[in-house]
Design a protein around this motif. Structure first.
Motif, PDB file in Angstrom:
ATOM      1  N   SER A 139       6.076  18.795  10.497  1.00  0.00           N
ATOM      2  CA  SER A 139       6.204  19.251   9.489  1.00  0.00           C
ATOM      3  C   SER A 139       7.757  18.813   8.911  1.00  0.00           C
ATOM      4  O   SER A 139       8.007  18.853   7.628  1.00  0.00           O
ATOM      5  N   SER A 140       8.382  18.252   9.941  1.00  0.00           N
ATOM      6  CA  SER A 140       9.938  17.967   9.615  1.00  0.00           C
ATOM      7  C   SER A 140      10.163  16.469   9.627  1.00  0.00           C
ATOM      8  O   SER A 140      11.302  16.136  10.209  1.00  0.00           O
ATOM      9  N   SER A 141       9.176  15.786   9.532  1.00  0.00           N
ATOM     10  CA  SER A 141       9.337  14.326   9.537  1.00  0.00           C
ATOM     11  C   SER A 141       9.897  13.639   8.079  1.00  0.00           C
ATOM     12  O   SER A 141       9.728  14.338   7.100  1.00  0.00           O
ATOM     13  N   GLY A 142      10.805  12.772   8.213  1.00  0.00           N
ATOM     14  CA  GLY A 142      11.553  12.188   6.999  1.00  0.00           C
ATOM     15  C   GLY A 142      10.530  10.989   6.539  1.00  0.00           C
ATOM     16  O   GLY A 142      11.221  10.261   5.341  1.00  0.00           O
ATOM     17  N   SER A 143       9.595  10.748   7.231  1.00  0.00           N
ATOM     18  CA  SER A 143       8.706   9.466   6.717  1.00  0.00           C
ATOM     19  C   SER A 143       7.698   9.970   5.873  1.00  0.00           C
ATOM     20  O   SER A 143       6.943  10.716   5.861  1.00  0.00           O
ATOM     21  N   ILE A 144       7.911   9.368   4.432  1.00  0.00           N
ATOM     22  CA  ILE A 144       6.990   9.730   3.398  1.00  0.00           C
ATOM     23  C   ILE A 144       5.593   9.527   3.785  1.00  0.00           C
ATOM     24  O   ILE A 144       4.589   9.646   3.471  1.00  0.00           O
ATOM     25  N   VAL A 145       5.544   8.197   4.362  1.00  0.00           N
ATOM     26  CA  VAL A 145       3.905   7.543   4.746  1.00  0.00           C
ATOM     27  C   VAL A 145       3.327   8.640   5.506  1.00  0.00           C
ATOM     28  O   VAL A 145       2.253   8.893   5.417  1.00  0.00           O
ATOM     29  N   LEU A 146       4.115   8.962   6.731  1.00  0.00           N
ATOM     30  CA  LEU A 146       3.489  10.029   7.600  1.00  0.00           C
ATOM     31  C   LEU A 146       3.025  11.380   7.002  1.00  0.00           C
ATOM     32  O   LEU A 146       1.964  11.881   7.178  1.00  0.00           O
ATOM     33  N   LYS A 147       4.187  11.687   6.024  1.00  0.00           N
ATOM     34  CA  LYS A 147       3.641  13.140   5.336  1.00  0.00           C
ATOM     35  C   LYS A 147       2.379  12.814   4.502  1.00  0.00           C
ATOM     36  O   LYS A 147       1.621  13.559   4.430  1.00  0.00           O
ATOM     37  N   LYS A 148       2.343  11.618   3.721  1.00  0.00           N
ATOM     38  CA  LYS A 148       1.174  11.653   2.961  1.00  0.00           C
ATOM     39  C   LYS A 148      -0.199  11.208   3.659  1.00  0.00           C
ATOM     40  O   LYS A 148      -1.265  11.817   3.341  1.00  0.00           O
ATOM     41  N   ASN A 149      -0.078  10.402   5.077  1.00  0.00           N
ATOM     42  CA  ASN A 149      -1.126  10.475   5.840  1.00  0.00           C
ATOM     43  C   ASN A 149      -1.495  12.020   6.360  1.00  0.00           C
ATOM     44  O   ASN A 149      -2.803  12.013   6.173  1.00  0.00           O
ATOM     45  N   GLN A 150      -0.815  12.719   6.707  1.00  0.00           N
ATOM     46  CA  GLN A 150      -1.041  14.005   7.150  1.00  0.00           C
ATOM     47  C   GLN A 150      -1.823  14.950   5.989  1.00  0.00           C
ATOM     48  O   GLN A 150      -2.878  15.523   6.313  1.00  0.00           O
ATOM     49  N   GLN A 151      -1.065  14.647   4.913  1.00  0.00           N
ATOM     50  CA  GLN A 151      -1.826  15.465   3.730  1.00  0.00           C
ATOM     51  C   GLN A 151      -3.090  14.896   3.198  1.00  0.00           C
ATOM     52  O   GLN A 151      -4.064  15.591   2.998  1.00  0.00           O
ATOM     53  N   ALA A 152      -3.397  13.667   3.160  1.00  0.00           N
ATOM     54  CA  ALA A 152      -4.849  13.188   2.938  1.00  0.00           C
ATOM     55  C   ALA A 152      -5.660  13.687   3.849  1.00  0.00           C
ATOM     56  O   ALA A 152      -6.978  13.895   3.538  1.00  0.00           O
ATOM     57  N   ILE A 153      -5.351  13.921   5.409  1.00  0.00           N
ATOM     58  CA  ILE A 153      -6.285  14.437   6.401  1.00  0.00           C
ATOM     59  C   ILE A 153      -6.613  15.781   5.896  1.00  0.00           C
ATOM     60  O   ILE A 153      -7.758  16.232   5.915  1.00  0.00           O
ATOM     61  N   VAL A 154      -5.530  16.612   5.624  1.00  0.00           N
ATOM     62  CA  VAL A 154      -5.664  17.891   5.684  1.00  0.00           C
ATOM     63  C   VAL A 154      -6.270  18.211   4.162  1.00  0.00           C
ATOM     64  O   VAL A 154      -7.374  19.323   4.123  1.00  0.00           O
ATOM     65  N   SER A 155      -6.260  17.491   3.101  1.00  0.00           N
ATOM     66  CA  SER A 155      -6.678  17.757   2.018  1.00  0.00           C
ATOM     67  C   SER A 155      -8.139  17.440   2.045  1.00  0.00           C
ATOM     68  O   SER A 155      -9.061  18.215   1.618  1.00  0.00           O
ATOM     69  N   PHE A 156      -8.657  16.419   2.771  1.00  0.00           N
ATOM     70  CA  PHE A 156     -10.217  15.846   2.957  1.00  0.00           C
ATOM     71  C   PHE A 156     -10.757  17.130   3.533  1.00  0.00           C
ATOM     72  O   PHE A 156     -11.940  17.442   3.182  1.00  0.00           O
ATOM     73  N   LEU A 157     -10.156  17.688   4.792  1.00  0.00           N
ATOM     74  CA  LEU A 157     -10.812  18.750   5.458  1.00  0.00           C
ATOM     75  C   LEU A 157     -11.001  19.763   4.657  1.00  0.00           C
ATOM     76  O   LEU A 157     -12.096  20.867   4.846  1.00  0.00           O
ATOM     77  N   GLU A 158     -10.060  20.252   3.943  1.00  0.00           N
ATOM     78  CA  GLU A 158     -10.165  21.427   3.001  1.00  0.00           C
ATOM     79  C   GLU A 158     -11.202  21.341   1.858  1.00  0.00           C
ATOM     80  O   GLU A 158     -12.121  22.286   1.916  1.00  0.00           O
ATOM     81  N   ALA A 159     -11.232  20.136   1.271  1.00  0.00           N
ATOM     82  CA  ALA A 159     -12.055  19.876   0.144  1.00  0.00           C
ATOM     83  C   ALA A 159     -13.566  19.848   0.823  1.00  0.00           C
ATOM     84  O   ALA A 159     -14.480  20.182  -0.173  1.00  0.00           O
ATOM     85  N   ASN A 160     -13.985  19.622   1.946  1.00  0.00           N
ATOM     86  CA  ASN A 160     -14.951  19.358   2.597  1.00  0.00           C
ATOM     87  C   ASN A 160     -15.447  20.897   3.415  1.00  0.00           C
ATOM     88  O   ASN A 160     -16.481  20.959   4.044  1.00  0.00           O
ATOM     89  N   ARG A 161     -14.629  21.646   3.356  1.00  0.00           N
ATOM     90  CA  ARG A 161     -14.697  23.022   3.951  1.00  0.00           C
ATOM     91  C   ARG A 161     -15.109  23.025   5.516  1.00  0.00           C
ATOM     92  O   ARG A 161     -16.072  23.512   6.060  1.00  0.00           O
ATOM     93  N   ILE A 162     -14.401  21.988   5.957  1.00  0.00           N
ATOM     94  CA  ILE A 162     -14.251  21.730   7.505  1.00  0.00           C
ATOM     95  C   ILE A 162     -13.413  22.565   8.031  1.00  0.00           C
ATOM     96  O   ILE A 162     -11.912  22.429   7.763  1.00  0.00           O
ATOM     97  N   ASN A 163     -13.478  23.471   9.070  1.00  0.00           N
ATOM     98  CA  ASN A 163     -12.576  24.303   9.685  1.00  0.00           C
ATOM     99  C   ASN A 163     -11.732  23.552  10.605  1.00  0.00           C
ATOM    100  O   ASN A 163     -12.331  22.771  11.424  1.00  0.00           O
ATOM    101  N   PHE A 164     -10.534  23.659  10.320  1.00  0.00           N
ATOM    102  CA  PHE A 164      -9.604  23.031  11.423  1.00  0.00           C
ATOM    103  C   PHE A 164      -8.268  23.820  11.466  1.00  0.00           C
ATOM    104  O   PHE A 164      -8.133  24.656  10.766  1.00  0.00           O
ATOM    105  N   GLU A 165      -7.302  23.391  12.560  1.00  0.00           N
ATOM    106  CA  GLU A 165      -6.114  24.071  12.659  1.00  0.00           C
ATOM    107  C   GLU A 165      -5.209  22.789  12.863  1.00  0.00           C
ATOM    108  O   GLU A 165      -5.069  21.856  13.130  1.00  0.00           O
ATOM    109  N   GLU A 166      -3.939  23.183  12.105  1.00  0.00           N
ATOM    110  CA  GLU A 166      -2.902  22.212  12.043  1.00  0.00           C
ATOM    111  C   GLU A 166      -2.040  22.759  13.258  1.00  0.00           C
ATOM    112  O   GLU A 166      -1.834  24.005  13.520  1.00  0.00           O
ATOM    113  N   VAL A 167      -1.535  21.825  13.852  1.00  0.00           N
ATOM    114  CA  VAL A 167      -0.631  21.974  15.143  1.00  0.00           C
ATOM    115  C   VAL A 167       0.616  21.073  14.682  1.00  0.00           C
ATOM    116  O   VAL A 167       0.537  19.868  14.681  1.00  0.00           O
ATOM    117  N   ASP A 168       1.568  21.903  14.554  1.00  0.00           N
ATOM    118  CA  ASP A 168       2.962  21.421  14.232  1.00  0.00           C
ATOM    119  C   ASP A 168       3.837  20.913  15.640  1.00  0.00           C
ATOM    120  O   ASP A 168       4.325  21.691  16.244  1.00  0.00           O
TER     121      ASP A 168
END
Length: 108
Positions: free
Chosen positions: A9-38
């Protein structure tokens, strides 16, 4: 089987943040149960992630960077692996899931 997405959650890398968000958004949009581990907040989880990534997926120098995806204790892959599975329409097998949840299943 719980899908776990290891993030920083506290990364300074924009690419890393975008990659994380892409995965989370896909899982949410497809109603796939998951947990984020920071891994920036949970030292034991960060160490567990490092220890459970296969040798061939580790960088030559340093530690593996998030996002990393696990299904239970099984390593699925990193963002590049996830992206490839999306491109080839194999995300559910990549995540070790039987099939896409139907709308009927998620409404009951």
């Amino acid at each position: 089987m719980v899908i776990r997405v290891y993030i920083a959650s506290s990364s300074g890398s924009i690419v890393l943040k975008k990659n994380q968000q892409a995965i989370v958004s896909f899982l949410e949009a497809n109603r796939i149960n998951f947990e984020e581990v920071d891994i920036t907040m949970l030292e034991d989880q960060r160490l567990w992630m490092y220890q459970n990534i296969p040798e061939e997926k580790r960088p030559e120098k340093g530690n593996p960077l998030p996002p990393q995806i696990f299904s239970g204790d099984d390593y699925c892959g990193d963002y590049e692996d996830f992206f490839q599975s999306k491109e080839t329409n194999t995300v559910f097998s990549f995540l070790r899931l039987r099939s896409q949840p139907s709308v009927k299943d998620s409404e009951s």
